[in-house]
Motif scaffolding. Structure first.
Motif, mmCIF file in Angstrom:
data_model
loop_
_atom_site.group_PDB
_atom_site.id
_atom_site.type_symbol
_atom_site.label_atom_id
_atom_site.label_comp_id
_atom_site.label_asym_id
_atom_site.label_seq_id
_atom_site.Cartn_x
_atom_site.Cartn_y
_atom_site.Cartn_z
ATOM 1 N N THR A 110 2.057 6.841 -6.686
ATOM 2 C CA THR A 110 1.085 7.889 -7.008
ATOM 3 C C THR A 110 1.692 9.266 -6.781
ATOM 4 O O THR A 110 1.551 10.165 -7.618
ATOM 5 C CB THR A 110 -0.194 7.716 -6.163
ATOM 6 O OG1 THR A 110 -0.760 6.434 -6.452
ATOM 7 C CG2 THR A 110 -1.208 8.797 -6.465
ATOM 8 N N GLU A 111 2.372 9.438 -5.657
ATOM 9 C CA GLU A 111 3.020 10.723 -5.367
ATOM 10 C C GLU A 111 4.067 11.058 -6.422
ATOM 11 O O GLU A 111 4.127 12.196 -6.902
ATOM 12 C CB GLU A 111 3.690 10.681 -3.985
ATOM 13 C CG GLU A 111 2.724 10.672 -2.822
ATOM 14 C CD GLU A 111 3.426 10.471 -1.479
ATOM 15 O OE1 GLU A 111 4.647 10.704 -1.391
ATOM 16 O OE2 GLU A 111 2.749 10.072 -0.525
ATOM 17 N N LEU A 112 4.872 10.080 -6.805
ATOM 18 C CA LEU A 112 5.905 10.308 -7.815
ATOM 19 C C LEU A 112 5.299 10.633 -9.171
ATOM 20 O O LEU A 112 5.803 11.502 -9.894
ATOM 21 C CB LEU A 112 6.827 9.088 -7.919
ATOM 22 C CG LEU A 112 7.752 8.870 -6.723
ATOM 23 C CD1 LEU A 112 8.455 7.517 -6.837
ATOM 24 C CD2 LEU A 112 8.766 9.995 -6.602
ATOM 25 N N GLU A 113 4.200 9.974 -9.517
ATOM 26 C CA GLU A 113 3.531 10.268 -10.780
ATOM 27 C C GLU A 113 2.987 11.696 -10.786
ATOM 28 O O GLU A 113 3.086 12.404 -11.795
ATOM 29 C CB GLU A 113 2.409 9.272 -11.034
ATOM 30 C CG GLU A 113 2.893 7.889 -11.408
ATOM 31 C CD GLU A 113 1.796 6.845 -11.488
ATOM 32 O OE1 GLU A 113 2.028 5.832 -12.168
ATOM 33 O OE2 GLU A 113 0.720 7.032 -10.874
ATOM 34 N N THR A 167 0.840 -1.202 0.000
ATOM 35 C CA THR A 167 0.000 0.000 0.000
ATOM 36 C C THR A 167 0.872 1.247 0.000
ATOM 37 O O THR A 167 0.612 2.190 -0.751
ATOM 38 C CB THR A 167 -0.935 0.009 1.228
ATOM 39 O OG1 THR A 167 -1.763 -1.147 1.175
ATOM 40 C CG2 THR A 167 -1.797 1.250 1.258
ATOM 41 N N ARG A 168 1.905 1.231 0.818
ATOM 42 C CA ARG A 168 2.812 2.389 0.877
ATOM 43 C C ARG A 168 3.529 2.578 -0.451
ATOM 44 O O ARG A 168 3.706 3.695 -0.920
ATOM 45 C CB ARG A 168 3.824 2.209 2.023
ATOM 46 C CG ARG A 168 4.756 3.372 2.190
ATOM 47 C CD ARG A 168 3.989 4.649 2.558
ATOM 48 N NE ARG A 168 4.876 5.779 2.516
ATOM 49 C CZ ARG A 168 4.556 6.964 2.030
ATOM 50 N NH1 ARG A 168 3.342 7.199 1.587
ATOM 51 N NH2 ARG A 168 5.426 7.926 1.996
ATOM 52 N N GLN A 169 3.927 1.483 -1.080
ATOM 53 C CA GLN A 169 4.579 1.583 -2.380
ATOM 54 C C GLN A 169 3.631 2.178 -3.414
ATOM 55 O O GLN A 169 4.026 3.018 -4.228
ATOM 56 C CB GLN A 169 5.077 0.211 -2.841
ATOM 57 C CG GLN A 169 6.301 -0.255 -2.095
ATOM 58 C CD GLN A 169 6.732 -1.649 -2.504
ATOM 59 O OE1 GLN A 169 5.953 -2.403 -3.102
ATOM 60 N NE2 GLN A 169 7.964 -1.998 -2.177
ATOM 61 N N GLU A 170 2.374 1.764 -3.376
ATOM 62 C CA GLU A 170 1.385 2.330 -4.299
ATOM 63 C C GLU A 170 1.205 3.819 -4.055
ATOM 64 O O GLU A 170 1.092 4.604 -5.000
ATOM 65 C CB GLU A 170 0.060 1.593 -4.162
ATOM 66 C CG GLU A 170 0.083 0.180 -4.682
ATOM 67 C CD GLU A 170 -1.174 -0.604 -4.354
ATOM 68 O OE1 GLU A 170 -2.134 -0.015 -3.802
ATOM 69 O OE2 GLU A 170 -1.202 -1.808 -4.660
ATOM 70 N N GLU A 171 1.185 4.216 -2.776
ATOM 71 C CA GLU A 171 1.072 5.642 -2.443
ATOM 72 C C GLU A 171 2.278 6.409 -2.962
ATOM 73 O O GLU A 171 2.136 7.508 -3.509
ATOM 74 C CB GLU A 171 0.932 5.823 -0.936
ATOM 75 C CG GLU A 171 -0.385 5.344 -0.368
ATOM 76 C CD GLU A 171 -0.409 5.322 1.151
ATOM 77 O OE1 GLU A 171 0.654 5.528 1.786
ATOM 78 O OE2 GLU A 171 -1.488 5.077 1.724
ATOM 79 N N LEU A 172 3.475 5.850 -2.784
ATOM 80 C CA LEU A 172 4.686 6.506 -3.264
ATOM 81 C C LEU A 172 4.683 6.629 -4.786
ATOM 82 O O LEU A 172 5.064 7.669 -5.326
ATOM 83 C CB LEU A 172 5.938 5.742 -2.810
ATOM 84 C CG LEU A 172 6.293 5.866 -1.336
ATOM 85 C CD1 LEU A 172 7.434 4.910 -0.984
ATOM 86 C CD2 LEU A 172 6.679 7.294 -0.999
#
Length: 67
Positions: free
Chosen positions: A27-30, A20-25
């Motif tokens: 998204t933030e990077l995108e 989940t944290r990787q997905e959030e990261l």
């Protein structure tokens, strides 16, 4: 039993939490990439404006002077 339950719960929870944290990261990077691309496009447009301005000034300065 309690320790076994606790450890199996942790092994289940942390991989999901990490994913989940990787997905959030991601998204933030995108979002940051999109912002940077927009800023780059704006700067490229500004650069073209300045190039046009310099071209016009150069053309005017190269015209023969009429007295």
């Amino acid at each position: 039993e309690i320790e076994g339950f606790f450890l199996s719960s942790l092994s289940f929870f942390f991989p999901r939490s990490c994913a989940t944290r990787q997905e959030e990261l991601i998204t933030e990077l995108e979002e940051e990439l999109e912002t940077a691309q927009t800023q780059l496009k704006d700067k490229e447009e500004e650069l073209e404006m300045w190039k046009d301005c310099v071209r016009r000034l150069t053309e005017v300065s190269l015209l023969p002077a009429f007295s």
